[in-house]
Motif scaffolding. Structure first.
Motif, PDB file in Angstrom:
ATOM      1  N   THR A 107      -5.052   4.661   8.822  1.00  0.00           N
ATOM      2  CA  THR A 107      -6.364   4.130   9.167  1.00  0.00           C
ATOM      3  C   THR A 107      -7.265   4.067   7.935  1.00  0.00           C
ATOM      4  N   GLY A 108      -7.936   2.955   7.786  1.00  0.00           N
ATOM      5  CA  GLY A 108      -8.821   2.751   6.643  1.00  0.00           C
ATOM      6  C   GLY A 108      -8.333   1.654   5.732  1.00  0.00           C
ATOM      7  N   LEU A 109      -7.027   1.412   5.723  1.00  0.00           N
ATOM      8  CA  LEU A 109      -6.479   0.368   4.866  1.00  0.00           C
ATOM      9  C   LEU A 109      -6.772  -1.032   5.400  1.00  0.00           C
TER      10      LEU A 109
ATOM     11  N   HIS B 127      -5.173  -5.068   5.100  1.00  0.00           N
ATOM     12  CA  HIS B 127      -3.851  -4.743   5.626  1.00  0.00           C
ATOM     13  C   HIS B 127      -3.894  -4.663   7.152  1.00  0.00           C
ATOM     14  N   SER B 128      -2.791  -5.047   7.773  1.00  0.00           N
ATOM     15  CA  SER B 128      -2.679  -4.952   9.218  1.00  0.00           C
ATOM     16  C   SER B 128      -2.556  -3.484   9.626  1.00  0.00           C
ATOM     17  N   SER B 129      -3.057  -3.144  10.806  1.00  0.00           N
ATOM     18  CA  SER B 129      -2.906  -1.775  11.299  1.00  0.00           C
ATOM     19  C   SER B 129      -1.463  -1.507  11.714  1.00  0.00           C
ATOM     20  N   ASP B 130      -0.717  -2.567  11.975  1.00  0.00           N
ATOM     21  CA  ASP B 130       0.702  -2.436  12.319  1.00  0.00           C
ATOM     22  C   ASP B 130       1.540  -2.616  11.063  1.00  0.00           C
ATOM     23  N   THR B 131       2.766  -2.150  11.121  1.00  0.00           N
ATOM     24  CA  THR B 131       3.640  -2.308   9.965  1.00  0.00           C
ATOM     25  C   THR B 131       5.095  -2.253  10.429  1.00  0.00           C
ATOM     26  N   MET B 132       6.007  -2.052   9.483  1.00  0.00           N
ATOM     27  CA  MET B 132       7.430  -1.997   9.799  1.00  0.00           C
ATOM     28  C   MET B 132       7.988  -0.615   9.509  1.00  0.00           C
ATOM     29  N   LEU B 133       9.038  -0.269  10.202  1.00  0.00           N
ATOM     30  CA  LEU B 133       9.782   0.941   9.892  1.00  0.00           C
ATOM     31  C   LEU B 133      10.703   0.622   8.711  1.00  0.00           C
ATOM     32  N   PRO B 134      10.640   1.402   7.632  1.00  0.00           N
ATOM     33  CA  PRO B 134      11.499   1.113   6.476  1.00  0.00           C
ATOM     34  C   PRO B 134      12.966   1.024   6.893  1.00  0.00           C
ATOM     35  N   THR B 135      13.569  -0.107   6.594  1.00  0.00           N
ATOM     36  CA  THR B 135      14.940  -0.360   7.055  1.00  0.00           C
ATOM     37  C   THR B 135      15.671  -1.169   6.005  1.00  0.00           C
ATOM     38  N   VAL B 136      16.929  -0.807   5.746  1.00  0.00           N
ATOM     39  CA  VAL B 136      17.772  -1.553   4.811  1.00  0.00           C
ATOM     40  C   VAL B 136      19.000  -2.053   5.557  1.00  0.00           C
TER      41      VAL B 136
ATOM     42  N   TRP C 271       0.819  -1.215   0.000  1.00  0.00           N
ATOM     43  CA  TRP C 271       0.000   0.000   0.000  1.00  0.00           C
ATOM     44  C   TRP C 271       0.855   1.269   0.000  1.00  0.00           C
ATOM     45  N   CYS C 272       2.139   1.102   0.239  1.00  0.00           N
ATOM     46  CA  CYS C 272       3.061   2.246   0.324  1.00  0.00           C
ATOM     47  C   CYS C 272       3.736   2.465  -1.030  1.00  0.00           C
ATOM     48  N   PRO C 273       3.372   3.516  -1.774  1.00  0.00           N
ATOM     49  CA  PRO C 273       3.945   3.714  -3.111  1.00  0.00           C
ATOM     50  C   PRO C 273       5.453   3.913  -3.105  1.00  0.00           C
ATOM     51  N   LEU C 274       5.995   4.539  -2.080  1.00  0.00           N
ATOM     52  CA  LEU C 274       7.441   4.731  -2.048  1.00  0.00           C
ATOM     53  C   LEU C 274       8.161   3.405  -1.809  1.00  0.00           C
ATOM     54  N   CYS C 275       7.548   2.521  -1.004  1.00  0.00           N
ATOM     55  CA  CYS C 275       8.128   1.189  -0.796  1.00  0.00           C
ATOM     56  C   CYS C 275       8.153   0.410  -2.104  1.00  0.00           C
ATOM     57  N   MET C 276       7.055   0.475  -2.845  1.00  0.00           N
ATOM     58  CA  MET C 276       6.983  -0.242  -4.115  1.00  0.00           C
ATOM     59  C   MET C 276       7.992   0.313  -5.114  1.00  0.00           C
ATOM     60  N   ALA C 277       8.177   1.615  -5.113  1.00  0.00           N
ATOM     61  CA  ALA C 277       9.163   2.221  -6.003  1.00  0.00           C
ATOM     62  C   ALA C 277      10.577   1.802  -5.596  1.00  0.00           C
ATOM     63  N   GLN C 278      10.811   1.680  -4.295  1.00  0.00           N
ATOM     64  CA  GLN C 278      12.126   1.239  -3.820  1.00  0.00           C
ATOM     65  C   GLN C 278      12.413  -0.190  -4.280  1.00  0.00           C
TER      66      GLN C 278
ATOM     67  N   GLN D  95       2.970  -8.642   5.685  1.00  0.00           N
ATOM     68  CA  GLN D  95       1.765  -8.879   4.900  1.00  0.00           C
ATOM     69  C   GLN D  95       1.364 -10.360   4.919  1.00  0.00           C
ATOM     70  N   THR D  96       0.170 -10.607   4.426  1.00  0.00           N
ATOM     71  CA  THR D  96      -0.372 -11.963   4.410  1.00  0.00           C
ATOM     72  C   THR D  96       0.276 -12.785   3.300  1.00  0.00           C
ATOM     73  N   GLU D  97       0.006 -14.083   3.353  1.00  0.00           N
ATOM     74  CA  GLU D  97       0.526 -14.990   2.323  1.00  0.00           C
ATOM     75  C   GLU D  97       0.022 -14.589   0.935  1.00  0.00           C
ATOM     76  N   LYS D  98      -1.265 -14.255   0.837  1.00  0.00           N
ATOM     77  CA  LYS D  98      -1.840 -13.864  -0.447  1.00  0.00           C
ATOM     78  C   LYS D  98      -1.192 -12.594  -0.977  1.00  0.00           C
ATOM     79  N   GLN D  99      -1.011 -11.609  -0.126  1.00  0.00           N
ATOM     80  CA  GLN D  99      -0.403 -10.345  -0.537  1.00  0.00           C
ATOM     81  C   GLN D  99       1.054 -10.546  -0.934  1.00  0.00           C
ATOM     82  N   THR D 100       1.755 -11.400  -0.194  1.00  0.00           N
ATOM     83  CA  THR D 100       3.167 -11.649  -0.477  1.00  0.00           C
ATOM     84  C   THR D 100       3.343 -12.366  -1.814  1.00  0.00           C
ATOM     85  N   LYS D 101       2.497 -13.348  -2.085  1.00  0.00           N
ATOM     86  CA  LYS D 101       2.575 -14.058  -3.365  1.00  0.00           C
ATOM     87  C   LYS D 101       2.252 -13.125  -4.531  1.00  0.00           C
TER      88      LYS D 101
END
Length: 282
Positions: free
Chosen positions: A225-227, A232-241, A154-161, A185-191
């Motif tokens: 909120t709303g996703l 999507h889970s209400s929790d997520t990760m901090l972008p980290t490399v 759901w994060c466009p910058l993550c997808m662009a990365q 993310q879920t198994e379906k979303q990951t696949k």
């Protein structure tokens, strides 16, 4: 972080309504001041819509200076037009909303992870393949690895990365680097994500964000909120490399405190290539 998540959609919606209303007022001949309101209110919703539509912007400047320039011009137009109360008030609200987004929402106020330390070995943690098979981080030992912990599709910058890293696949492969893309993310979303990019990367799941909590990259209530209605889970990760060498030692670490500020692929590609050359000489 919960308050930020709750406010994002209402703030974007309010600015979009203000911009549309001001545009209609200006088009209807209500005065030049309304053009100023359009300029003051449009930068944030315009930028977000552009990121979502294109999904090829992996990073921005921390303070989005072009947005501030547009707002400044907008205020100048409103003042030039005599500073009528309603347009001036709407322009002020828009500027304050933009400031909130830049200096509050975009920033995590994160503390450096005590588990991820440059120059030290990556700790053991567990993940899952998209088919549910368990994976331990120790399995990546023996070759350099690039771990990207991202917020979600759901994060466009993550997808662009991820798109950027996929484009650099050949250079990564030449240095023997394995790429692990990790999300909650879920198994379906990951696949679906793996099929979308179609590159030989490892798309891994962090069930219950256990690894994220262990590594200090967990974002409680970090999803807008709303996703949740989209699965999507209400929790997520901090972008980290995190980049590790063949021994599992961390050779590059980016713990951004702003979700719009991320490392260029060239940064960690250069580090991988330097380590490969050093090992070849040794």
């Amino acid at each position: 972080m919960r308050l930020k998540s709750l406010l994002l959609v209402p703030v974007l919606s309010a600015l979009s309504i203000i911009a549309a209303y001001a545009a209609l007022q200006f088009a209807g001949g209500s005065g030049l001041a309304w053009l100023g309101v359009v300029l003051a209110s449009a930068p944030l919703p315009g930028a977000v819509l552009a990121w979502m539509a294109m999904q090829n912007v992996a990073r921005t400047s921390a303070n989005l200076v072009p947005g501030w320039v547009a707002i400044a011009i907008g205020f100048a137009v409103v003042l030039w037009a005599g500073a009528p109360a309603v347009p001036l008030g709407l322009a002020t609200v828009s500027a304050l909303a933009f400031a909130w987004y830049i200096f509050s929402y975009s920033r995590f106020d994160r503390q450096p992870s005590q588990s991820l330390v440059l120059g030290e070995k990556l700790p053991d943690f567990s993940l899952y393949e998209s088919d549910g098979e368990a994976v331990n981080s120790s399995e990546f030992a023996g070759h350099p690895t690039l771990f990207i912990f991202f917020r979600g599709d759901w994060c466009p910058l993550c997808m662009a990365q991820i798109k950027e890293v996929a484009a650099a696949y050949r250079r990564l492969a030449e240095t023997g680097v394995e790429v692990a893309l990790v999300s909650g993310q879920t198994e379906k979303q990951t696949k679906a994500l793996a099929a979308r990019f179609d590159v030989p990367f490892r798309f891994l799941m962090d069930d219950g964000f256990q690894a994220a909590r262990q590594l200090g990259v967990f974002a409680d209530s970090g999803t807008p909120t709303g996703l949740e209605v989209l699965g999507h889970s209400s929790d997520t990760m901090l972008p980290t490399v995190v980049a590790t060498d063949a021994s599992g030692k961390v050779i590059f670490l980016d713990q951004t405190d702003n979700y719009r500020v991320r490392p260029e692929p060239e940064t960690f590609l250069r580090i991988f290539e330097q380590h490969t050359n050093q090992e070849a000489v040794a």
